[in-house]
Design a protein around this motif. Structure first.
Motif, PDB file in Angstrom:
ATOM      1  N   ARG A  30       0.921  -1.497  -0.100  1.00  0.00           N
ATOM      2  CA  ARG A  30      -0.158   0.089  -0.012  1.00  0.00           C
ATOM      3  C   ARG A  30       0.913   1.217  -0.008  1.00  0.00           C
ATOM      4  O   ARG A  30       0.712   2.107  -0.751  1.00  0.00           O
ATOM      5  N   ALA A  31       2.105   1.100   0.780  1.00  0.00           N
ATOM      6  CA  ALA A  31       3.043   2.382   0.848  1.00  0.00           C
ATOM      7  C   ALA A  31       3.493   2.549  -0.496  1.00  0.00           C
ATOM      8  O   ALA A  31       3.703   3.720  -1.253  1.00  0.00           O
ATOM      9  N   HIS A  32       3.650   1.622  -1.265  1.00  0.00           N
ATOM     10  CA  HIS A  32       4.092   1.511  -2.669  1.00  0.00           C
ATOM     11  C   HIS A  32       3.307   2.378  -3.558  1.00  0.00           C
ATOM     12  O   HIS A  32       3.518   3.133  -4.485  1.00  0.00           O
ATOM     13  N   GLU A  33       1.901   1.913  -3.493  1.00  0.00           N
ATOM     14  CA  GLU A  33       0.947   2.532  -4.327  1.00  0.00           C
ATOM     15  C   GLU A  33       0.713   4.076  -4.092  1.00  0.00           C
ATOM     16  O   GLU A  33       0.498   4.855  -4.985  1.00  0.00           O
ATOM     17  N   VAL A  34       0.975   4.397  -2.929  1.00  0.00           N
ATOM     18  CA  VAL A  34       0.704   5.890  -2.618  1.00  0.00           C
ATOM     19  C   VAL A  34       1.854   6.530  -3.228  1.00  0.00           C
ATOM     20  O   VAL A  34       1.721   7.604  -3.557  1.00  0.00           O
ATOM     21  N   LEU A  35       3.102   6.021  -2.877  1.00  0.00           N
ATOM     22  CA  LEU A  35       4.198   6.746  -3.353  1.00  0.00           C
ATOM     23  C   LEU A  35       4.382   6.781  -4.848  1.00  0.00           C
ATOM     24  O   LEU A  35       4.664   8.081  -5.413  1.00  0.00           O
ATOM     25  N   VAL A  36       3.736   5.901  -5.422  1.00  0.00           N
ATOM     26  CA  VAL A  36       3.848   5.819  -6.952  1.00  0.00           C
ATOM     27  C   VAL A  36       2.668   6.943  -7.501  1.00  0.00           C
ATOM     28  O   VAL A  36       2.749   7.844  -8.223  1.00  0.00           O
ATOM     29  N   GLU A  37       1.473   7.137  -6.536  1.00  0.00           N
ATOM     30  CA  GLU A  37       0.367   8.223  -6.702  1.00  0.00           C
ATOM     31  C   GLU A  37       1.143   9.624  -6.641  1.00  0.00           C
ATOM     32  O   GLU A  37       0.485  10.390  -7.246  1.00  0.00           O
ATOM     33  N   LEU A  38       2.029   9.623  -5.656  1.00  0.00           N
ATOM     34  CA  LEU A  38       2.581  10.958  -5.408  1.00  0.00           C
ATOM     35  C   LEU A  38       3.858  11.230  -6.251  1.00  0.00           C
ATOM     36  O   LEU A  38       4.447  12.378  -6.115  1.00  0.00           O
ATOM     37  N   GLY A  39       4.012  10.532  -7.358  1.00  0.00           N
ATOM     38  CA  GLY A  39       5.021  10.829  -8.282  1.00  0.00           C
ATOM     39  C   GLY A  39       6.494  10.036  -8.213  1.00  0.00           C
ATOM     40  O   GLY A  39       7.245  10.616  -8.932  1.00  0.00           O
ATOM     41  N   TYR A  40       6.502   9.396  -7.064  1.00  0.00           N
ATOM     42  CA  TYR A  40       7.881   8.852  -6.976  1.00  0.00           C
ATOM     43  C   TYR A  40       7.951   7.751  -7.938  1.00  0.00           C
ATOM     44  O   TYR A  40       7.215   6.810  -8.179  1.00  0.00           O
ATOM     45  N   THR A  41       9.285   7.493  -8.599  1.00  0.00           N
ATOM     46  CA  THR A  41       9.450   6.860  -9.887  1.00  0.00           C
ATOM     47  C   THR A  41      10.328   5.465  -9.447  1.00  0.00           C
ATOM     48  O   THR A  41      10.419   4.602 -10.445  1.00  0.00           O
ATOM     49  N   GLN A  42      11.276   5.507  -8.312  1.00  0.00           N
ATOM     50  CA  GLN A  42      12.161   4.539  -8.004  1.00  0.00           C
ATOM     51  C   GLN A  42      11.612   3.785  -6.804  1.00  0.00           C
ATOM     52  O   GLN A  42      12.422   4.129  -5.783  1.00  0.00           O
ATOM     53  N   VAL A  43      10.630   3.144  -6.532  1.00  0.00           N
ATOM     54  CA  VAL A  43       9.976   2.767  -5.299  1.00  0.00           C
ATOM     55  C   VAL A  43      10.262   1.219  -5.347  1.00  0.00           C
ATOM     56  O   VAL A  43      10.007   0.521  -6.329  1.00  0.00           O
ATOM     57  N   ARG A  44      10.768   0.711  -4.376  1.00  0.00           N
ATOM     58  CA  ARG A  44      11.254  -0.781  -4.380  1.00  0.00           C
ATOM     59  C   ARG A  44      10.697  -1.253  -2.783  1.00  0.00           C
ATOM     60  O   ARG A  44      10.717  -0.479  -1.864  1.00  0.00           O
TER      61      ARG A  44
END
Length: 528
Positions: free
Chosen positions: A75-89
Motif C-alpha cells: 500500500r505504501a508503494h501504491e501511495v508513493l507511486v501516486e505521489l510521483g515517486y518513480t524509483q520505489v522498491r
C-alpha cells in the motif's frame, strides 16, 4: 503493477558506498522503535501523504519501503507511486529478510545520532562527571556552570538544579556569557547521554579553555542516584553575545568544521536548484524566533542541536547533501562539523547578510491536495451532536497525545491505518465525522472510510483547531480509544514518571551501541 523488490544485501551495499537511498519504515512509531535497520526513517503509512514530499523531496530518489500487516509495504508503494515517486522498491522479505541476511536491528528512535554520540565518547574520551560528583560540587559552592543542551520545553519539564537552558546548537556561541572565567567548570547535561556528549565535545572541539565535562547519563543518572530534579525552570543564556566572544567562537567553530571536512561557499552557490540526481536539504540552524523573523528562501528550520540529534527525521535520504545557514558563522559551522563526521556531504553558507533573508514566517509543508470529501462546519457538527443518540459519532484520527490533551466532547480516537478495526469497535451511528489537528489528515481518512463502509462520513472543516477557534469546548475525559495509540513511542528519558527499570535498560542499550555499529557496518561515521 507488481512492485519491484530489492535485496537487503543491495541496500547495505548502497549505504556503505554512500549512494542516495531512502529506507522507509511505514509502521507507526511505537512499532518502529521496537526494531529497525540503522538508517531506516519512520514515515508512517497513516501520514505518508502529509510528510513524504518534504522529507524526501526528489521524486526520482530510490525509496525502499517495508511495513507490516497493518501498514503493508504494498500500500505504501501504491501511495508513493501516486505521489510521483518513480524509483520505489519493496525490501525483499521485509524486516525478516533483513535479519535473515545478517542485518542488525536497532531499537528506539533517532538511533544513528545516539550511536554516533556513543562512538564520539569512545574515540575522543569525552570527560564526564557522575550525578553524585556534580551534586558534591554544587553543594560545596564550587565554580561550576551547568548547561542543559536539550530543547527549552524539555528543560522546563525537569532540570538539574542551578542549570541554564542552552540548546546544543547554541552552546559554542553562548557559553562564554555564562562562563567567562577560563577556570569555571562547565558541565553539559541532557536527559540521557547523546546531547550531553555532543555538547561537551563541541565546547572542547571549538577550543573553549574551561574544564568541560558531560553529566554522565543526564537527568536519568541524576534520578537513579536518588537526587531531586527541579521543575518549571526558566533560566536561559543571555540573548546578546559579546562581540569578542562571538569572534573567538566563530574561529573555533570554523576550525572544527574544516577539520571534519565541511565546505563553505557563498549563498549564491548554495541556494539554486539542486544538481540533477542529488537530494539537497537546506536548514537554518538558528532559533525559531530568528528563523521566523527572516531566513534564506527555501531553507527549513532545524535548530543545530536537534538536527544532530534527529538527523534521520530531518534528512531521511542517506547520501544526500546538507546545506546549513546561520547569521553568526558559529552555529552552522559547529552543527556541520558533526554532520560531516556522521558521513554527510555538508556545506555551510559562508556569509548570510540580512538582505538575503527575504522569507519570513513559516513555510507551508508541501503536500498533495486532499481528496474531495463531504465536510461539515463546527457549528453544524454541534447541532448534529445535540440530536438523539446513534446520530453522529466523531472520530479523531490525529496524534494520540493531542487527543489526550483535548478533544471534541464525546469523540473517539482511532488510527487512520486501523479504520477497519475501528469500525467494529465504534458505537452504532447514522453518520461519522472525522477530525484531526488541522483537519487535513481527517480528509484523507474520510476518503479511506468511504471505501470501507456505507455509513455517511464527513470531515470536520478546520479540524479540532477549527472547533476550538469557533469557541466550542474540548475535554480530556472521558477518553475513548478504539485501540491503544501506537503513533508515538514513549521515550524512557522524557517526562517525570518513568520506571526505574526502563531508565536503566535504556542506558544499558546505549552502552552497547558502539559494538552494534561494528556489527552493522553501514554507518560511515568518522570521528575527527
Amino acid at each position: 503493477m507488481t512492485p519491484l523488490e530489492i535485496s537487503p544485501e543491495h541496500v547495505r551495499d548502497l549505504l556503505r558506498r554512500r549512494q542516495e537511498i531512502a529506507l522507509v519504515d511505514v509502521r507507526e512509531e511505537a512499532l518502529y522503535a521496537q526494531g529497525h535497520p540503522l538508517w531506516a526513517a519512520n514515515v508512517p503509512l497513516s501520514r505518508l501523504e502529509l510528510e513524504v514530499w518534504e522529507r524526501i523531496p526528489r521524486r526520482d530518489t530510490l525509496v525502499v519501503v517495508y511495513g507490516d500487516a497493518v501498514a503493508p509495504a504494498q500500500r505504501a508503494h501504491e501511495v508513493l507511486v501516486e505521489l510521483g515517486y518513480t524509483q520505489v522498491r519493496l525490501l525483499l522479505g521485509g524486516l525478516d529478510g533483513w535479519t535473515a541476511s545478517g542485518g542488525e536491528l536497532f531499537i528506539d528512535v533517532n538511533t544513528p545520532s545516539k550511536a554516533f554520540g556513543e562512538l564520539v565518547e569512545s574515540v575522543r574520551g569525552t570527560p564526564s562527571v557522575s550525578a553524585p560528583e556534580l551534586r558534591a560540587l554544587l553543594d560545596a559552592g564550587k565554580d561550576v556552570v551547568v548547561v542543559d543542551a536539550r530543547r527549552p520545553d524539555e528543560f522546563h519539564t525537569m532540570s538539574i538544579p542551578t542549570a541554564t537552558s542552552v540548546p546544543g546548537g547554541e552552546l559554542v556561541l553562548r557559553i562564554r556569557e555564562l562562563a567567562a572565567d577560563p577556570a569555571t567548570q562547565v558541565v553539559v547535561n541532557c536527559a540521557g547521554r547523546t546531547r550531553s556528549i555532543i555538547g561537551a565535545q563541541s565546547l572542547i572541539n571549538s577550543g573553549l579553555p574551561n574544564p568541560v565535562a558531560a553529566l554522565r547519563n543526564g537527568t536519568i543518572g541524576w534520578v537513579l542516584a536518588g537526587q531531586d530534579l527541579d521543575h518549571s525552570a526558566t533560566a536561559a543564556a543571555p540573548a546578546r553575545v559579546e562581540p569578542a566572544h562571538r569572534e573567538v567562537a566563530r574561529a573555533g567553530a570554523r576550525a572544527a568544521a574544516e577539520l571534519a571536512g565541511v565546505r563553505f561557499a557563498p549563498a549564491a552557490d548554495l541556494t539554486g536548484p539542486p544538481p540533477p540526481g542529488r537530494t539537497v536539504y537546506r536548514f537554518d540552524v538558528r532559533s525559531a524566533a530568528e528563523y521566523e523573523a527572516g531566513h534564506l528562501p527555501g531553507f527549513r528550520h532545524a535548530p543545530g542541536g536537534q538536527l544532530v540529534q534527529e538527523t534521520d527525521h530531518h534528512a531521511p535520504v542517506r547520501g544526500a547533501r546538507i546545506v546549513l545557514a546561520d547569521d553568526d558563522g558559529v552555529r552552522a559551522a559547529m552543527t556541520g562539523s558533526w554532520l560531516a563526521q556522521m558521513g554527510w556531504e555538508t556545506w555551510v553558507v559562508a556569509e548570510v547578510g540580512a538582505a538575503g533573508r527575504t522569507e519570513r514566517g513559516w513555510p507551508v509543508s508541501p503536500a498533495p491536495a486532499p481528496p474531495g470529501v463531504p465536510s461539515v462546519a463546527p457549528g453544524e457538527l454541534a447541532g448534529w451532536l445535540g440530536e438523539p443518540a446513534e446520530g453522529t459519532v466523531v472520530v479523531d484520527v490525529g496524534a494520540g497525545r493531542d487527543y489526550a490533551a483535548g478533544h471534541i466532547p464525546g469523540a473517539w480516537h482511532a488510527s487512520r491505518s486501523r479504520l477497519a478495526v475501528a469500525l467494529r469497535r465504534l458505537p452504532p451511528a447514522d453518520r461519522l465525522v472525522l477530525t484531526s489537528g488541522d483537519g487535513l489528515l481527517a480528509r484523507f481518512a474520510t476518503a479511506d472510510l468511504g471505501r470501507l463502509t456505507a455509513i455517511p462520513a464527513y470531515a470536520l472543516a478546520g479540524g479540532t483547531a477549527g472547533w476550538r477557534a469557533s469557541g466550542r469546548p474540548v475535554e480530556t475525559e472521558p477518553a475513548c480509544y478504539t485501540e491503544t495509540p501506537l503513533d508515538r513511542y514513549r521515550r524512557p528519558y522524557e517526562g517525570t514518571d518513568n520506571a526505574r527499570s526502563a531508565m536503566e535498560a535504556y542506558l544499558e542499550w546505549e552502552y552497547g551501541l558502539v559494538a552494534q555499529l561494528d556489527r552493522d557496518g553501514t554507518h560511515n561515521f568518522r570521528v575527527s
